[in-house]
Write a protein that holds these residues in place. Structure first.
Motif, short mmCIF file in Angstrom:
data_model
loop_
_atom_site.label_atom_id
_atom_site.label_comp_id
_atom_site.label_asym_id
_atom_site.label_seq_id
_atom_site.Cartn_x
_atom_site.Cartn_y
_atom_site.Cartn_z
N ALA A 288 21.43 59.89 73.82
CA ALA A 288 20.68 59.09 72.86
C ALA A 288 21.11 59.36 71.43
O ALA A 288 21.24 58.44 70.62
N CYS A 289 21.33 60.64 71.09
CA CYS A 289 21.65 60.96 69.69
C CYS A 289 22.93 61.77 69.56
O CYS A 289 23.40 61.99 68.46
N GLY A 290 23.52 62.23 70.66
CA GLY A 290 24.78 62.93 70.59
C GLY A 290 24.68 64.42 70.30
O GLY A 290 25.69 65.13 70.28
N TYR A 291 23.48 64.91 70.10
CA TYR A 291 23.29 66.32 69.83
C TYR A 291 23.41 67.09 71.15
O TYR A 291 23.10 66.57 72.21
N PRO A 292 23.89 68.35 71.11
CA PRO A 292 24.00 69.11 72.35
C PRO A 292 22.67 69.20 73.08
O PRO A 292 21.62 69.44 72.48
N ALA A 293 22.74 69.03 74.37
CA ALA A 293 21.53 69.09 75.19
C ALA A 293 21.53 70.38 75.99
O ALA A 293 22.55 71.06 76.12
#
Ligand SMILES: [Zn+2]
Length: 68
Positions: A25-30
């Motif tokens: 959704a936002c490209g931040y590390p999950a």
């Protein structure tokens, strides 16, 4: 790590430390959590779910192929 049980089913979860997937959704590390359950027939069932480290609210299942 936590564990809980239902009749005939034991599930244990732990965080996958070497997970490098990103939030779609936002490209931040999950971060990902693995859940291992054993059914009443004794078969091992493993599911991996991921959630975003930012509060964008995304979480969902991820394929096991991300693990090496
Ligand atoms: Zn996100």
């Amino acid at each position: 790590m936590n564990a809980y049980s239902r009749p005939g089913v034991v599930v244990r979860t732990h965080e996958i430390l070497n997970y490098f997937g990103k939030c779609p959704a936002c490209g931040y590390p999950a971060r990902a959590t693995e859940a291992r359950g054993t059914s009443m027939r004794g078969t091992l069932e493993v599911t991996v779910s991921a959630s975003c480290e930012l509060p964008c609210g995304w979480s969902g299942p991820v394929p096991l192929t991300i693990m090496t």
